[in-house]
Scaffold this motif. Structure first.
Motif, PDB file in Angstrom:
ATOM      1  N   GLN A   1      27.178  28.070  40.620  1.00 41.05           N
ATOM      2  CA  GLN A   1      28.030  28.580  39.545  1.00 41.05           C
ATOM      3  C   GLN A   1      29.231  27.665  39.334  1.00 41.05           C
ATOM      4  O   GLN A   1      29.608  26.918  40.254  1.00 41.05           O
ATOM      5  CB  GLN A   1      28.507  30.010  39.856  1.00 41.05           C
ATOM      6  CG  GLN A   1      29.737  30.137  40.750  1.00 41.05           C
ATOM      7  CD  GLN A   1      29.435  30.015  42.219  1.00 41.05           C
ATOM      8  OE1 GLN A   1      28.427  29.453  42.631  1.00 41.05           O
ATOM      9  NE2 GLN A   1      30.346  30.546  43.048  1.00 41.05           N
TER      10      GLN A   1
ATOM     11  N   THR B   1      36.629  30.957  38.356  1.00 40.14           N
ATOM     12  CA  THR B   1      37.245  32.140  38.953  1.00 40.14           C
ATOM     13  C   THR B   1      38.676  31.866  39.402  1.00 40.14           C
ATOM     14  O   THR B   1      39.473  32.784  39.525  1.00 40.14           O
ATOM     15  CB  THR B   1      36.428  32.647  40.160  1.00 40.14           C
ATOM     16  OG1 THR B   1      36.278  31.595  41.079  1.00 40.14           O
ATOM     17  CG2 THR B   1      35.076  33.155  39.727  1.00 40.14           C
TER      18      THR B   1
ATOM     19  N   PHE C   1      32.331  29.982  33.757  1.00 38.16           N
ATOM     20  CA  PHE C   1      31.620  31.126  34.339  1.00 38.16           C
ATOM     21  C   PHE C   1      30.106  31.005  34.222  1.00 38.16           C
ATOM     22  O   PHE C   1      29.385  31.967  34.449  1.00 38.16           O
ATOM     23  CB  PHE C   1      32.108  32.453  33.734  1.00 38.16           C
ATOM     24  CG  PHE C   1      33.496  32.805  34.161  1.00 38.16           C
ATOM     25  CD1 PHE C   1      33.730  33.362  35.400  1.00 38.16           C
ATOM     26  CD2 PHE C   1      34.585  32.545  33.330  1.00 38.16           C
ATOM     27  CE1 PHE C   1      35.023  33.671  35.814  1.00 38.16           C
ATOM     28  CE2 PHE C   1      35.876  32.842  33.731  1.00 38.16           C
ATOM     29  CZ  PHE C   1      36.098  33.406  34.978  1.00 38.16           C
TER      30      PHE C   1
ATOM     31  N   TRP D   1      23.631  27.871  46.602  1.00 33.27           N
ATOM     32  CA  TRP D   1      22.535  28.570  47.258  1.00 33.27           C
ATOM     33  C   TRP D   1      21.222  27.915  46.887  1.00 33.27           C
ATOM     34  O   TRP D   1      21.077  27.362  45.790  1.00 33.27           O
ATOM     35  CB  TRP D   1      22.482  30.045  46.832  1.00 33.27           C
ATOM     36  CG  TRP D   1      23.502  30.881  47.521  1.00 33.27           C
ATOM     37  CD1 TRP D   1      23.346  31.592  48.673  1.00 33.27           C
ATOM     38  CD2 TRP D   1      24.863  31.090  47.110  1.00 33.27           C
ATOM     39  NE1 TRP D   1      24.527  32.227  49.011  1.00 33.27           N
ATOM     40  CE2 TRP D   1      25.467  31.939  48.065  1.00 33.27           C
ATOM     41  CE3 TRP D   1      25.625  30.649  46.028  1.00 33.27           C
ATOM     42  CZ2 TRP D   1      26.787  32.351  47.976  1.00 33.27           C
ATOM     43  CZ3 TRP D   1      26.940  31.055  45.929  1.00 33.27           C
ATOM     44  CH2 TRP D   1      27.521  31.901  46.896  1.00 33.27           C
TER      45      TRP D   1
ATOM     46  N   VAL E   1      37.395  38.624  45.687  1.00 32.50           N
ATOM     47  CA  VAL E   1      36.726  38.031  44.534  1.00 32.50           C
ATOM     48  C   VAL E   1      35.315  37.708  44.980  1.00 32.50           C
ATOM     49  O   VAL E   1      35.120  37.006  45.968  1.00 32.50           O
ATOM     50  CB  VAL E   1      37.433  36.745  44.054  1.00 32.50           C
ATOM     51  CG1 VAL E   1      36.630  36.086  42.938  1.00 32.50           C
ATOM     52  CG2 VAL E   1      38.844  37.057  43.585  1.00 32.50           C
TER      53      VAL E   1
ATOM     54  N   GLN F   1      31.869  36.037  43.748  1.00 27.97           N
ATOM     55  CA  GLN F   1      31.144  35.265  42.729  1.00 27.97           C
ATOM     56  C   GLN F   1      29.802  34.878  43.329  1.00 27.97           C
ATOM     57  O   GLN F   1      29.738  34.114  44.285  1.00 27.97           O
ATOM     58  CB  GLN F   1      31.940  34.046  42.292  1.00 27.97           C
ATOM     59  CG  GLN F   1      32.580  33.236  43.394  1.00 27.97           C
ATOM     60  CD  GLN F   1      33.328  32.025  42.858  1.00 27.97           C
ATOM     61  OE1 GLN F   1      32.988  31.466  41.831  1.00 27.97           O
ATOM     62  NE2 GLN F   1      34.380  31.620  43.565  1.00 27.97           N
ATOM     63  N   ALA F   2      28.749  35.424  42.780  1.00 22.26           N
ATOM     64  CA  ALA F   2      27.425  35.242  43.378  1.00 22.26           C
ATOM     65  C   ALA F   2      26.401  34.961  42.278  1.00 22.26           C
ATOM     66  O   ALA F   2      25.976  35.883  41.581  1.00 22.26           O
ATOM     67  CB  ALA F   2      27.027  36.482  44.167  1.00 22.26           C
TER      68      ALA F   2
ATOM     69  N   LEU G   1      30.007  38.915  39.166  1.00 27.95           N
ATOM     70  CA  LEU G   1      31.415  38.547  39.320  1.00 27.95           C
ATOM     71  C   LEU G   1      32.212  39.820  39.552  1.00 27.95           C
ATOM     72  O   LEU G   1      32.313  40.671  38.655  1.00 27.95           O
ATOM     73  CB  LEU G   1      31.927  37.833  38.063  1.00 27.95           C
ATOM     74  CG  LEU G   1      33.417  37.478  38.076  1.00 27.95           C
ATOM     75  CD1 LEU G   1      33.721  36.437  39.150  1.00 27.95           C
ATOM     76  CD2 LEU G   1      33.862  36.964  36.708  1.00 27.95           C
TER      77      LEU G   1
END
Lengths: 288, 317
Positions: free
Chosen positions: A47, A52, A85, A138, B164, B166-167, B249
């Protein structure tokens, strides 16, 4: 600390601080094992993590992706743009042909370069003389039945620093340390193992060697051991022979649980991946 | 705020906890490889005992076992948690439970409160990568993840309590769902905060697909199903047609939650299990005021000007 050493350290700290606050902190790429054989596929999940921290920036980041084959040979590199994002879901089975690579296993490294508008915010980074920006990601491994396994990256590409001025990059890449003796904190049930493979990665820029094995939980019994020598960026998948696995319950009836080990780790956090399967179960792939 | 060198009046059961949800209602058993990770060569090595507390789905303590196993420095054992539950009277069958293994130095095993040297606690927590393994018989499915559950939601040890998450790990195909397990735990036995996480499921381009929230009582966990969240918003099929992958998120501003993702094939039972990564994995020195400002920005950008959802979209309340 001598005057010379002290002065050198202060100069190095100052260079890193100036680099970071001017938008050029050192960036380290994280790595992962990939496999496109044995009925398994690999998909990168990454991501735009800068979003963030600085959600007010509406510019994309750039992922620099480098692929090495199992022998460590560089297969090629590519870039992908990640919107704010946004996420990248990249199948290795799609990427490898585009790089004219026939590799079925190897190493992938990713560095996410921030948008200029994000770099302009780096004055906000705490402890600018020490900060490192890293790109963990990942890998989703899956088979034809959509049985998924997820692993987060834990080891960086040794000997490479991105983004920072040449002096900082030189100082940070002069040596890539070795790891220590390591034993997994995960116990496997010895009498139910139908398949056990240990995937060793050398993320350093030098050839390295180690001993990899399977041991009783108290380390008193060596169930299996093999020597591994790897070229820079190379990968080796060590499979415990199935006829060996099947004899463990008879040869070592007192050893109900076993664990994987490596001595030494080839890099500081270069723990191997473990591919295993219990009788009649789907494959499982995790960090050791 | 740096942690104090000594933590006074500390309940030693929380010195080195190992906490995990049971996924019994999804049909999985749980085994845990738990260790006394500080080996005999360390000056901080000491023998430890293990006991177990079990909490219900509302965070109520069902009971705590007596110490039932000893661990020498460097020793590791594997526990079949479903069998070990018999040590705690009154545990209901089948329902959602949170389990905490208390790995406690022998010297404090029968002491309700002690002054804990922070260095000892940190050394043992940092060496404690316990492996939580879920399995499903008779299919032979096995998966797991290693993680530490050190000092959390404890004002004595940390001044900031935010999360937080985020994945980029949302996968929702016909047989596959992704669940996010969110644990609300603490190193204080009197901890009582309900932690709320607001979250979005985003598309690969960063587009905002659906927003919701979940509230997690203390000493419990909740499973957020990406499929159910999308389904209840009427967006599941559209999301699948666009690839069925994206990012979760989440933001909690009133406490720390431990997020674990579980990508599960409902047909085969296979389940991928992994934790997310805290901000310092991305920016190595992140924290303090910079972190607070970033969380405020994230709250403004993503969670401030959107109408509250009708209800928390979770697979159980």
């Amino acid at each position: 600390m001598s005057f010379v050493t002290d002065t050198r350290a202060r100069l190095a700290d100052g260079a890193r601080r100036r680099a970071a606050t001017s938008g050029r902190p050192p960036r380290l790429a994280y790595t992962h094992y990939f496999i496109e054989t044995e009925g398994l596929h690999s998909r990168i999940h990454l991501q735009n993590f800068y979003s963030t921290f600085w959600p007010q920036v509406h510019e994309p980041a750039t992922a620099h992706i480098t692929i090495f084959g199992a022998e460590g040979r560089r297969q090629g590199a590519t870039t992908r743009s990640l919107p704010p994002f946004g996420s990248l879901f990249l199948e290795l089975s799609d990427l490898l042909p585009k790089l004219d690579s026939t590799a079925t296993e190897g190493l992938v490294a990713i560095d996410l370069e921030p948008a200029p508008a994000v770099a302009a915010q780096f004055h906000e980074l705490p402890d600018a003389d020490r900060v490192e920006v890293k790109t963990p990601f990942w890998m989703a491994y899956y088979d034809g039945d959509e049985n998924f396994m997820y692993v987060h990256s834990i080891d960086v590409l040794g000997g490479e620093v991105f983004g920072a001025p040449a002096l900082v990059r030189w100082a940070m890449t002069r040596t890539v340390g070795h790891g220590e003796r390591w034993r997994s904190w995960r116990l496997l049930e010895a009498d139910r193992l139908a398949d056990l493979q240990i995937v060793c990665l050398n993320t350093s820029p030098d050839a390295r060697r180690s001993t990899v094995g399977v041991y009783s939980s108290d380390d008193a019994v060596t169930m299996y051991e093999a020597e591994v020598e790897l070229a820079p960026r190379a990968v080796a998948r060590v499979r415990v022979p199935s006829d060996e696995l099947s004899t463990w319950p008879q040869r070592h009836p007192e050893t109900r649980h076993v664990r994987v080990g490596m001595d030494p780790l080839m890099t500081a956090n270069g723990k191997p991946y473990v591919m295993m399967r219990y009788t009649d179960g789907p494959p499982s792939l995790h960090h050791g | 705020m740096p942690p104090p060198s000594t933590i006074p009046d500390f309940d030693p059961r929380f010195f080195r906890p190992c906490t995990f949800p049971l996924l019994r209602e999804l049909g999985y058993g749980t085994r845990v490889s738990v260790n006394n990770g500080v080996g005999p060569g360390s000056p901080l090595a000491m023998p430890m005992t293990v006991s177990m507390s079990v909490y219900d789905n509302h965070g109520g303590l069902i009971g705590t076992s007596e110490p039932f196993i000893s661990l020498a420095p460097g020793e590791i054992v594997k526990l079949d948690i479903d069998a070990e539950l018999e040590r705690v009277p009154g545990v209901p069958g089948g329902s959602a439970l949170l389990v905490m293994l208390h790995v406690v130095p022998d010297k404090w095993a029968h002491t309700p409160q002690v002054d804990i040297p922070a260095a000892e606690m940190i050394a043992h927590v940092q060496a404690s990568d316990d492996f939580i393994e879920y399995h499903q018989r008779p299919k032979g499915v096995v998966t797991g993840v290693a993680y530490q559950t050190g000092p959390l939601n404890d004002a004595r040890l940390s001044s900031t309590r935010t999360t937080v998450c985020q994945a980029p790990k949302v996968i929702v195909t016909e047989p596959v769902d992704t669940l996010f397990s969110l644990m609300n735990i603490s190193t204080r036995s009197d901890y009582s905060d309900i932690v709320r996480m607001d979250y979005w499921i985003l598309g690969p381009g960063g587009e905002r697909i659906v927003r919701s929230f979940v509230e997690v009582p203390p000493f419990s966990f909740r499973l957020v199903s990406a499929t159910k969240t999308l389904e209840e918003a009427g967006l599941l099929e559209e999301y699948r047609e666009r690839g069925g992958v994206g990012m979760f998120l989440g933001l909690s501003v009133n406490g720390t939650l431990v997020p674990i993702s579980l990508t599960r094939n409902r047909s085969t039972g296979a389940i991928a299990c992994d934790h997310t990564l805290p901000p310092v994995f991305y920016l190595s020195t992140w924290g303090g005021d910079a972190r607070r400002r970033a969380n405020e920005r994230l709250a403004r950008e993503f969670f401030a000007d959107v109408a509250q959802p009708r209800s928390p979209e979770v697979i159980r309340s």
